[in-house]
Design a protein around this motif. Sequence first.
Motif, PDB file in Angstrom:
ATOM      1  N   GLY A 192     -24.594   4.932  30.736  1.00  0.00           N
ATOM      2  CA  GLY A 192     -25.772   5.411  31.459  1.00  0.00           C
ATOM      3  C   GLY A 192     -26.228   6.766  30.975  1.00  0.00           C
ATOM      4  O   GLY A 192     -27.437   7.008  30.812  1.00  0.00           O
TER       5      GLY A 192
ATOM      6  N   ALA B 198     -29.230   4.264  31.668  1.00  0.00           N
ATOM      7  CA  ALA B 198     -29.572   4.444  33.077  1.00  0.00           C
ATOM      8  C   ALA B 198     -30.938   5.083  33.292  1.00  0.00           C
ATOM      9  O   ALA B 198     -31.332   5.310  34.434  1.00  0.00           O
ATOM     10  CB  ALA B 198     -28.496   5.305  33.760  1.00  0.00           C
TER      11      ALA B 198
ATOM     12  N   PHE C  88     -26.425   3.002  37.886  1.00  0.00           N
ATOM     13  CA  PHE C  88     -26.141   2.129  36.752  1.00  0.00           C
ATOM     14  C   PHE C  88     -24.655   1.771  36.720  1.00  0.00           C
ATOM     15  O   PHE C  88     -24.281   0.594  36.555  1.00  0.00           O
ATOM     16  CB  PHE C  88     -26.550   2.816  35.452  1.00  0.00           C
ATOM     17  CG  PHE C  88     -26.250   2.010  34.216  1.00  0.00           C
ATOM     18  CD1 PHE C  88     -27.105   1.008  33.805  1.00  0.00           C
ATOM     19  CD2 PHE C  88     -25.100   2.257  33.480  1.00  0.00           C
ATOM     20  CE1 PHE C  88     -26.823   0.259  32.666  1.00  0.00           C
ATOM     21  CE2 PHE C  88     -24.809   1.516  32.337  1.00  0.00           C
ATOM     22  CZ  PHE C  88     -25.671   0.512  31.934  1.00  0.00           C
TER      23      PHE C  88
ATOM     24  N   LEU D  53     -25.127  -2.545  28.069  1.00  0.00           N
ATOM     25  CA  LEU D  53     -26.084  -2.608  29.175  1.00  0.00           C
ATOM     26  C   LEU D  53     -26.771  -3.963  29.187  1.00  0.00           C
ATOM     27  O   LEU D  53     -26.784  -4.675  28.177  1.00  0.00           O
ATOM     28  CB  LEU D  53     -27.147  -1.520  29.055  1.00  0.00           C
ATOM     29  CG  LEU D  53     -28.254  -1.722  28.003  1.00  0.00           C
ATOM     30  CD1 LEU D  53     -29.526  -1.023  28.425  1.00  0.00           C
ATOM     31  CD2 LEU D  53     -27.798  -1.248  26.633  1.00  0.00           C
TER      32      LEU D  53
END
Length: 563
Positions: free
Chosen positions: A210, A215, A231, A297
Amino acid sequence: MTRTVSASVLSSVLVLVPAPGWCAASLERYVLAIGANLGGANRPPLLYAVSDAERFARVMIDIGGVAAPNEILLKQPKLHDVWAALDTLTRRVADARKRTPPVGRTEVILYYSGHADEQGLLLGDDRYSYRSLRDRLDQIPADVRIAVLDACSSGAFTRVKGGRARPPFMIDEAADMRGHAFLTSSAETEAAQESDRIRASYFTHYLISGFRGAADVSRDGKVTLNEAYQFAFNETLGRTVDTKGGAQHPSYDISLSGTGDIVMTDVRQTTSMLVLGEDLDGRFFVRTASQELVVELYKPRGRVVELAVEPGNYEVRVERQKGSVTARAEVVDGARVAIDPRQFGPAAMESTRRRGHSTRYAVAGRNPIEMRLGSWRVHGPPVPVVITPAAVPFLGNTVDLDSATSLFAGFAYTRFVRENLAATVAVDGVGVSSDAKASANRAWTGRAAALAIPVGIRWNPLRGDHTTQAFKPFVAAAIGPVVQLANRSFVFGRAVSAAPTARTRVGGQLGGGIDVLASRSFSLGMSVTYKVMSNFPARVGGWRNFNGVQAACGVGWVFGKGK
């Protein structure tokens, strides 16, 4: 593979903002990052606590506004090392506040990854209580103090502070902010996990991802503490829900007032940028040329993500339900490299193991019983057959006939007090030997066996998590009584006599071997030891002692719930 390291893990963020106001015009930030894989002799060592601390410190220097001289990194420190580092931070912050012109705001970030229990952080055999840590942080004259704790068995600390599982919190940019925020990555009864796949703890891995831009949902190039926590909350929960350790539900105890949110990283501070365009979607894994996972992610279609990375070659892998694709990119210093969908090609599936820690091979608190068979003397002189001229002529020549078996059999009981240390007791029936002498008018025979009862210890010298190791080598030492059970018969003319005897000596043994846990309840073993003892008063049978090398194989049954 995921390794569960404790019944409860604390990954927390504590923000303390004292009453004096601060000016946003300038910022001086300090970081103290501590990594401690070892938490005492009775706790399995962690694998990634030190590397977690190194990664945290690096991202703070790269894009977190920390100048290199303001970084302190401690690897496997003693308690006095932490005290000294906190004293250094206190002096540096006090000096910064005395400058002319003064800095607008001073911030101190404490990061810890390692073991803890209900009372405090565990640094080897030392403990730093939570109350002492809080009091010590309060003494640092910084405007903002942030503590990120990623540690084991700290549910009591969360419970005292009243934390409970909640969804991510929101702080409006215009909200007044004073006080503190205490965040945890798991509830007090949940297992904490670090992962071999990501080579880090879950919460720290996603927090750093993040920080590097994953994020930044506002797309302003800045990642706030709130964005980073949200996040990490979502990713940690989502990626642990199917592990054997179970889902980790972050919780917090928060009391804040003031203005704005704390900016943790400025992605655009870096000169190198990797950009995932709005046409891309899926779960992204960004790795360096050495396969270090830098960022992970999930990115939906329509969102642009800018990731702050160091110059170098990168592999970007995208996993989707229909399969995986991969692309490679070279990011040079000062470049902003956008990944185009046309760069991706099919990727071979990664070789993985099921996430979740297995304690199949844990032995602490368990009890093996082993049946053993082997040879007590694998080297030695041959058994003699001797014809001796008569000392007295009328008795005639004497014939000596000696024979001996070198086999032994027995059983052993072991109690594992720790994963690498055990106490043992064994009962072994040691070889049978015989001798006979005969002449024209006399004969005598002798038979002997021995019973050995060694009591000792065994130690596994390997490091690492023994609960995941099926092969368990050991060195062992033991001492105990050796009882000779003998029977001698004598015939002279028409006279016959017999004399059974039992004699005891003390013997010792030193050696080693290896056990293999074929299953949780079944083991195979092999050992080689050297036995030594004092001689019996007289030879009865082939030998006067049972010294020599002993080799054995065994089959064991392991029972007990363990610790």
